[in-house]
Motif scaffolding. Structure first.
Motif, short mmCIF file in Angstrom:
data_model
loop_
_atom_site.label_atom_id
_atom_site.label_comp_id
_atom_site.label_asym_id
_atom_site.label_seq_id
_atom_site.Cartn_x
_atom_site.Cartn_y
_atom_site.Cartn_z
N PRO A 47 0.83 -1.22 0.00
CA PRO A 47 0.00 0.00 0.00
C PRO A 47 0.86 1.26 0.00
CG PRO A 47 -0.79 -1.56 1.64
CD PRO A 47 0.52 -2.09 1.12
N HIS A 48 0.38 2.27 -0.70
CA HIS A 48 1.09 3.54 -0.85
C HIS A 48 1.43 4.17 0.51
CE1 HIS A 48 2.31 7.11 -3.05
NE2 HIS A 48 1.67 7.83 -2.15
N GLU A 49 0.49 4.15 1.43
CA GLU A 49 0.71 4.76 2.74
C GLU A 49 1.84 4.06 3.49
OE1 GLU A 49 0.82 7.43 5.50
OE2 GLU A 49 -0.40 7.63 3.71
N ARG A 50 1.95 2.75 3.35
CA ARG A 50 3.03 2.02 4.02
C ARG A 50 4.39 2.47 3.48
NH1 ARG A 50 3.99 -4.41 3.75
NH2 ARG A 50 6.10 -4.39 4.53
N ARG A 52 5.06 5.39 2.17
CA ARG A 52 5.29 6.75 2.68
C ARG A 52 5.84 6.70 4.10
NH1 ARG A 52 0.92 11.07 1.20
NH2 ARG A 52 2.73 12.19 0.48
N GLU A 53 5.30 5.82 4.94
CA GLU A 53 5.78 5.68 6.32
C GLU A 53 7.23 5.21 6.35
OE1 GLU A 53 3.08 3.11 8.37
OE2 GLU A 53 1.36 4.42 7.99
N ARG A 56 9.52 8.05 5.43
CA ARG A 56 9.66 8.98 6.56
C ARG A 56 10.66 8.44 7.57
NH1 ARG A 56 4.04 10.56 5.82
NH2 ARG A 56 3.33 8.68 6.86
#
Length: 61
Positions: A47-50, A52-53, A56
């Protein structure tokens, strides 16, 4: 388009002075992209959000 047809077309798109290494690199690239797309179709993507995390975390280290 069959795999063989795709390989032939990909090779034909290379310049006339392409080396064996150029051909191998192109075939490996196309095979890798097709494998990745197949895995995404099978729901094996990240997933895209994973992602991004994780970025970071990497950037804050």
């Amino acid at each position: 388009m069959t795999t063989k047809e795709s390989a032939i077309r990909s090779i034909q798109e290379l310049p006339e002075n392409a080396t064996w290494d150029d051909i191998q690199e192109r075939i490996n690239f196309v095979a890798g992209v097709r494998k990745g797309l197949r895995e995404l179709d099978e729901g094996k993507g990240i997933p895209h959000e994973r992602i991004r995390e994780e970025f970071r975390e990497w950037l804050s280290s």
